[in-house]
Design an enzyme around this catalytic site. Structure first.
Site, mmCIF file in Angstrom:
data_model
loop_
_atom_site.group_PDB
_atom_site.id
_atom_site.type_symbol
_atom_site.label_atom_id
_atom_site.label_comp_id
_atom_site.label_asym_id
_atom_site.label_seq_id
_atom_site.Cartn_x
_atom_site.Cartn_y
_atom_site.Cartn_z
ATOM 1 N N SER A 1 -28.651 -27.926 51.488
ATOM 2 C CA SER A 1 -27.806 -28.461 52.103
ATOM 3 C C SER A 1 -26.239 -28.042 52.429
ATOM 4 O O SER A 1 -25.365 -28.108 52.346
ATOM 5 C CB SER A 1 -27.724 -29.946 52.850
ATOM 6 O OG SER A 1 -28.981 -30.123 53.094
ATOM 7 N N GLU B 1 0.794 -1.335 -0.196
ATOM 8 C CA GLU B 1 -0.323 0.507 -0.071
ATOM 9 C C GLU B 1 1.096 1.471 -0.056
ATOM 10 O O GLU B 1 0.240 2.033 -0.626
ATOM 11 C CB GLU B 1 -0.822 0.043 0.907
ATOM 12 C CG GLU B 1 -1.884 -0.993 1.198
ATOM 13 C CD GLU B 1 -2.374 -1.319 -0.391
ATOM 14 O OE1 GLU B 1 -3.202 0.154 -0.512
ATOM 15 O OE2 GLU B 1 -3.606 -1.996 -0.890
#
Length: 783
Positions: free
Chosen positions: A353, A84
């Site tokens: 429990s 680029e």
């Protein structure tokens, strides 16, 4: 002759003024036309290693995942810059040479038309999309210069890679890598990296997964160019050319959906939108453990479907760091019928429990109990509350270690009565139990049997405290969560006592068939089942991990097979075997604050003069109850054993000493009602007219029914009756019942008597054959 300093300053004044003017104009333009902010990124939750666990669409419905510097590998940087903008690191945002070349080509219409856009100019265009005109191109160039003034080169490159388009709603190289290759950018090969660098030039025509043949040709062409330019070694390029192109559209990462949603929602509450500059939220989850926990939970619940059980939740915590390493809120997040989006980790349910181990640890710190201490396990009326054991049976008296190992309810309620509900709930509040904190004023003795609200997150945090020598600290869900200062809930000694009991393998809550398993992990664990079999719990820990499992239905519907033992524990064992199987060899050691002592084998108390049978027991020096055992009493009896004497009527000669068990009235009543053999103290000398000096008020009969100060509503049409029942001392042969001071009748101590009272206040009295008396008062209404 050298110039004077004044003349030099006069010559430099004008250039300096011009420079300052240009600078002022630039600053003014920068203030008037600030750089646009980057668009909002997709919320992303990453694992502890940085890999993406879960990703969401951005607020503008884009897959725009922010790449951090680690994602920009040297290979990716070289490929992008070479393709680029090869002068990217040298120009100020605009490449003058490239601009002149572009103007010449476009004006003379020779060669490929080009706009000479640098990476900085492309970033400016993506931040502020505009129509392609000469004026907008000039603005784009100014923005590029502005970008260079505000950001470093690496930051500009990072912005470019985060915004570059890949077709449809996919933007950014990290999004493309995950959605097309299933890997983050830093895991990609050279061939995969180059393929991603060329797609943005033609996102529609080179879309991965749809036009792979075209993309393959373009990729290879660019690989050869980059190789010829010396960007990459020839050998690497040759290998990359041989690599097939396997890109295809994949679903976005979807691990840990419940925790991801929780973290993202918490972040959104801090700000109106997800922070645009933030790459994501890093959770403490370990990817492999999370994936395994999700897989095991999903397959396990699928097997439970025929039993009417549709959901489960799992939480895995590292004990050392308190970091949550696996978080499974439901078996299937997408299960609409099973309400899979409900977070079972935070859902408030009845804990069954599961609070019993913590209660016994608190009681040990208060000196009330030790492992061998005997606790009553007989039918008991606690001011109207009559608890029952899970199997509907009673054992008379049991040790604490048996009561906890068998999860007996009645002994636990007795201990909670000793400790005090307020004391116990205050400790739970210190452990982060938010629902208990709100419910505290209304909680009673049923709290220990699940009569309160708790979440899996709170329970796992509590058990992690037991695994950490009794010290509690909040669980950590994100990597940046500060480490909180631990709160000592119980002592290291009492935490070890509970752990030692919970790690015993001879216990009834082993799942069916697991006693013969070769892969039974070494853990301390506790099960729990809520009333109506709506919730099944199993929570366990070793030195390294605490794992909590909840199984049930989010609708609250119960199932006959739903128990912690048979439904939740198998999944708990599977999780430990998968996550922490080799960690059991490193086990807890007794702390210095714990010691051994001999105790009476019958009561678990310090042996008295009549305790020939003794056993070893753990205790907390200076804390545990040190009272001497009195489970047998010396009684003076006649030579024939027909009567007993008190010291007031003891004859000078003609008597002998005998030992008789000193049961509490409740235990004695239980033994008598169930025909259990026990020695009975002979009746007191009927010729004695003096009050016995050894009879205290505690020896008077205890009225078990009716409940003191209770209100009874009876049906007046069918003459419904009220039951009278008591528990009396060992030497009582007969009791006498009175209603409002009117004699009802005599009865045996264990015999139930029934009356038909009228409406109003009713006084019930019970006297024994030694003259000891107890009264209660109730209110009766007949409808």
């Amino acid at each position: 002759m050298p110039r004077q300093p004044a003349s030099v300053l006069r010559r430099l004044r004008r250039p300096l003024l011009v420079l300052l003017g240009v600078l002022a104009v630039a600053l003014g333009l920068n203030w008037l036309l600030p750089l646009p902010s980057p668009p909002p990124y997709s919320p992303v939750v990453t694992a502890a290693d940085g890999s993406v666990l879960h990703a969401y669409l951005s607020p503008d419905q884009k897959w725009r995942l922010a790449a951090d510097l680690r994602d920009i590998t040297p290979t990716l940087r070289k490929a992008i810059v070479a393709k680029e903008d090869k002068w990217f690191y040298y120009h100020p945002g605009i490449n003058p040479v490239a601009l002149l070349q572009a103007v010449g080509r476009n004006a003379l219409d020779t060669g490929r038309r080009t706009g000479a856009s640098t990476i900085s100019m492309q970033v400016a265009r993506m931040l502020e999309p505009k129509e392609r005109t000469v004026g907008n191109k000039l603005l784009e160039m100014l923005r590029a210069l502005q970008l260079e003034a505000h950001y470093s080169k690496d930051e500009i490159l990072q912005l470019y890679l985060n915004l570059v388009p890949y077709g449809s709603n996919v933007e950014g190289v990290k999004s493309a890598a995950l959605l097309y290759y299933g890997q983050p950018p830093h895991y990609l090969s050279l061939a995969q990296t180059v393929a991603l660098t060329i797609v943005p030039n033609n996102p529609t025509g080179l879309a991965p997964g749809r036009h792979n043949a075209r993309l393959l040709q373009a990729r290879n062409r660019w690989l050869r160019r980059l190789g010829a330019a010396g960007v990459f070694p020839a050998k690497d390029v040759a290998n990359a050319l041989q690599e097939p192109l396997l890109a295809q559209r994949r679903p976005a990462p979807r691990l840990a959906p419940h925790l991801s949603r929780r973290l993202v929602q918490a972040e959104l509450q801090k700000a109106a939108t997800f922070a645009g500059s933030k790459a994501g939220l890093q959770a403490t989850l370990v990817r492999a453990k999370q994936a395994k926990a999700e897989e095991l939970t999903r397959h396990y619940v699928r097997r439970l479907a025929p039993l009417g059980i549709t959901q489960a939740a799992v939480l895995v915590v590292n004990n050392r760091t308190r970091a949550v390493e696996a978080y499974v809120g439901s078996a299937n997040f997408g299960d609409v019928l099973g309400q899979g989006q409900v977070d079972g980790i935070r859902a408030v349910r009845s804990p069954g429990s599961t609070l019993k181990p913590f209660l016994y640890a608190v009681a040990a710190d208060l000196g009330h109990v030790t492992p061998k201490r005997m606790l009553p396990d007989v039918p008991t009326n606690f001011a109207g509350f009559r608890p029952e054991n899970f199997d509907k049976r009673c054992n008379g008296e049991v040790t604490l270690e048996r009561a906890l190992g068998h999860s007996l309810n009645i002994p636990a309620v007795h201990v909670l009565q000793q400790v005090g509900v307020g004391t116990f709930t205050q400790q739970l509040r210190r452990a982060g139990f938010r629902t208990v904190a709100r419910q505290a004023p209304q909680l009673g003795l049923s709290t220990i049997l699940g009569g309160c609200g708790a979440s899996l997150e709170e329970l796992v945090g509590l058990y992690a405290a037991l695994a950490n020598k009794g010290a509690y600290a909040p669980l950590r869900f994100t990597a940046d969560a500060p480490a909180a200062h631990p709160t000592q809930l119980v002592s290291e000694a009492s935490a070890y006592l509970v752990t030692d009991i919970l790690s015993q393998l001879v216990r009834p809550d082993l799942p069916v068939g697991y006693e013969n398993s070769l892969r039974l992990p070494r853990i301390a664990w506790k099960t729990g089942t809520s009333y109506g079999r709506r919730d099944a719990w199993s929570i366990g820990y070793n030195r390294h991990y605490t794992i909590g499992v909840w199984v049930g239905n989010f609708t609250g519907q119960g199932a006959p097979a739903l128990t912690g033992t048979d439904v939740a524990t198998p999944l708990l064992f599977d999780l430990f075997n998968a996550i922490s199987y080799n960690d059991g060899g490193e086990w807890f050691v007794p702390p210095a604050g714990l010691d051994f002592r001999l105790v009476c084998s019958v009561t678990g108390q310090v042996p008295g003069v009549h305790c020939p049978n003794q056993v070893m027991d753990y205790y907390l020096p200076g804390v545990s109850d040190a009272r001497r055992c009195e489970h047998q009493q010396e009684v003076f009896v006649s030579p024939t054993g027909d009567v007993s004497y008190c010291r007031a009527c003891l004859p000078a000669v003609g008597y002998r000493r005998e030992l008789y068990p000193n049961f509490t009235p409740e235990v004695l009543a239980f033994k008598a009602a169930n025909g259990l053999p026990h020695a009975i103290r002979p009746p007191h000398n009927p010729a004695c007219t003096l009050v016995r000096s050894d009879d205290g008020p505690e020896q008077a009969p205890r009225i078990l029914s009716p409940t003191p100060n209770a209100e009874y509503v009876l049906d007046g049409r069918d003459s419904q009756q009220l039951q009278l029942r008591c528990a009396a001392a060992n030497d009582v042969r007969q009791v006498y019942w009175y209603a409002n001071d009117q004699f009802v009748r005599a009865a045996a101590p264990t015999e139930a008597v029934f009356i038909r009272p009228g409406s109003g206040v009713l006084k019930i009295s019970c006297a024994d054959d030694h003259g000891r008396n107890t009264n209660v008062q109730v209110l009766v209404e007949r409808l």
